[in-house]
Design a protein around this motif. Sequence first.
Motif, PDB file in Angstrom:
ATOM      1  N   ASN A  51       0.846  -1.187   0.000  1.00 34.48           N
ATOM      2  CA  ASN A  51       0.000   0.000   0.000  1.00 34.48           C
ATOM      3  C   ASN A  51       0.882   1.238   0.000  1.00 34.48           C
ATOM      4  OD1 ASN A  51      -2.644  -1.329   0.257  1.00 34.48           O
ATOM      5  ND2 ASN A  51      -1.852  -1.997   2.257  1.00 34.48           N
ATOM      6  N   ARG A  52       0.272   2.431  -0.048  1.00 35.69           N
ATOM      7  CA  ARG A  52       1.060   3.660  -0.125  1.00 35.69           C
ATOM      8  C   ARG A  52       1.847   3.931   1.150  1.00 35.69           C
ATOM      9  NH1 ARG A  52      -2.334   9.004  -0.599  1.00 35.69           N
ATOM     10  NH2 ARG A  52      -0.300   9.789   0.035  1.00 35.69           N
ATOM     11  N   ASP A  53       1.500   3.224   2.259  1.00 30.71           N
ATOM     12  CA  ASP A  53       2.269   3.396   3.485  1.00 30.71           C
ATOM     13  C   ASP A  53       3.436   2.413   3.584  1.00 30.71           C
ATOM     14  OD1 ASP A  53       0.940   1.028   3.888  1.00 30.71           O
ATOM     15  OD2 ASP A  53      -0.164   1.668   5.669  1.00 30.71           O
ATOM     16  N   GLY A  54       3.650   1.630   2.517  1.00 28.62           N
ATOM     17  CA  GLY A  54       4.755   0.675   2.487  1.00 28.62           C
ATOM     18  C   GLY A  54       4.424  -0.659   3.114  1.00 28.62           C
ATOM     19  N   LYS A  55       3.205  -0.812   3.641  1.00 27.24           N
ATOM     20  CA  LYS A  55       2.797  -2.062   4.281  1.00 27.24           C
ATOM     21  C   LYS A  55       2.283  -3.049   3.236  1.00 27.24           C
ATOM     22  CE  LYS A  55       3.607  -0.326   8.347  1.00 27.24           C
ATOM     23  NZ  LYS A  55       4.820  -0.758   9.096  1.00 27.24           N
ATOM     24  N   PRO A  56       2.468  -4.367   3.490  1.00 23.29           N
ATOM     25  CA  PRO A  56       1.991  -5.377   2.541  1.00 23.29           C
ATOM     26  C   PRO A  56       0.485  -5.291   2.334  1.00 23.29           C
ATOM     27  CG  PRO A  56       3.505  -6.356   4.129  1.00 23.29           C
ATOM     28  CD  PRO A  56       3.193  -4.978   4.626  1.00 23.29           C
ATOM     29  N   GLY A  57       0.068  -5.532   1.089  1.00 21.75           N
ATOM     30  CA  GLY A  57      -1.359  -5.518   0.796  1.00 21.75           C
ATOM     31  C   GLY A  57      -2.026  -6.842   1.102  1.00 21.75           C
ATOM     32  N   TYR A  58      -1.230  -7.896   1.354  1.00 24.70           N
ATOM     33  CA  TYR A  58      -1.744  -9.224   1.651  1.00 24.70           C
ATOM     34  C   TYR A  58      -0.611 -10.039   2.260  1.00 24.70           C
ATOM     35  CZ  TYR A  58       0.343  -9.507  -2.999  1.00 24.70           C
ATOM     36  OH  TYR A  58       1.195  -9.383  -4.061  1.00 24.70           O
TER      37      TYR A  58
END
Length: 554
Positions: A51-58
């Motif tokens: 995601n745009r915060d650098g966190k995994p999307g899944y």
Amino acid sequence: MDWSQIKVSTDFTHHLKDDIPLYDERFDEVLKFHTPGLAPVKKDQKAWHINRDGKPGYVERYLRTFGFYEGLASVFDSSGAFHIHPNGKPAYKDRYSWTGNFQETLCSVRTNEGYYQHIDSNGLKIGTEVWSYAGDYKDDIAVVQREDGLSSHVDFRGEIIHDRWFYDLDIFHKGYARAKDTSGWVHIDRLGRPLYHQRYSMIELFYNGQARVETIEGSLLVIDEAGCVLKILRSGRDPFHELSGDLVGFWKTHTISTAVEIGIFEILPDVMGNITQKLNITPEKCNRLLNALWDLNICIPIGTNRWELTRKGELLRQNNQYSLADASIQYAKELEPCWFDLKKAIMADNCWVPETDIFLDVCRKTKILQQHHNMLSSYALYDYSSVVPLLPIKNGQSVVDVGGGAGILSSLIKQFFPESKITLIDLPEIIERVSETTGINFVPLNFFEPWNMSVDIVIMARILHDWNDAKAEIILKHACASIVPGGKLIILEMILDDHKPGGHLCDLHLLAVTGGGERTIQEYEKLLNRCGFSICNIVSGSGIISVIEAHPSE
């Protein structure tokens, strides 16, 4: 959110917005953000989307990930390539060796068997065919390529939209597509019809009714959709110097053949001192010859003292499987004198028959015979390799290769159709010098005499073009008498088109050397009909050779 506002950093390790990092994490590689707001990343040999915060999307991890298109992204893992939803879950159960991006709800994929096809977002195959290559869709049309290298267009159902096939092809843009045939590039409409007669070395897409094109001679033009020239942007080659270059074409032939004879291609790359010593020629003469070969893009100087062969020059090494070394000597020494009688051949009221039968003459000279067949073998290997898979031969059928020489074509057929029974016929002087090849029966026979055989398939590869119609009819009638019911004649030749350039100089060469010539398809049809054959199929190969299939008329 306009995801295009988010940029990839110059080192490809993170994302920026207004030149400010979006997050603290750093990756081995990142790609652009796409809707629905996910970007592919890779770190420590694992790949996913963030995601745009650098966190995994899944939670899933893959070997490689690509951007989302129409809600699906292409990914690779140990099982193969496939597409996933934004939650990381597979969109379908099948796996491929490669997957593209979805465009207009359809996507090109490559199967594990190496074929291309299109699928929908549920993984269902579009159409019934598989292809050598398949491109993306635009405006419900995609380009597909079959195994012979020719391309056409299919609709969103996977069905061919026109029956025309081209050497190269683009998708449609504002109703027209760029297409390449044997003569060059042209614009075509949605029925595959050329918009004009001219062919070019380069064409651009139409922009509001006009397009830039480059002629074969190097002129740069602007044309309209009817092919009319609107403006000349650059003139091509100067006709005076172009014609002057044509007049001295023999310079090239003798430069190359001389270099072959003194052995220069067998010792490169090397420095000048070694070259002159090995060849036993003066540095001044050696330098002049090498520079002339440089003019021909055959060799190139490296630094101040070293010479190397180009890819073109490599074809003049004797150990190259496609070597044209012996061809250069044949053209310069054995075949050039035949051109001295070209005027007689042109002025003759009827069929021209040279004073010397080149084939019988070659057979009397052992060294020349070897050179001649080395030349023919190189051309055969280069031109027939891509054509053999197109031949309508069934396993177990008996095949006779007429005038097959050293057996290159027969060997290729045996490799591709291992159950076929192949007989090669040629003059006794040739057969006795041919090395034995497993699975091929070599029979000494003058094909102008009765064959006394029964076969399923008769193949004539570059045979008929060596003879005028009267001689060709003798060969064809022997072939017709030898083919069993249900059998076929297969002819491999270059087909002339009187409305296009290409092949006509070769036609003139055959007239001068053998009294034969290249033919148009209409001429082949008349010739074959006179000899008891009917043409049933014509296939254009990816090179200059076409396949003509004919069967004995009932």
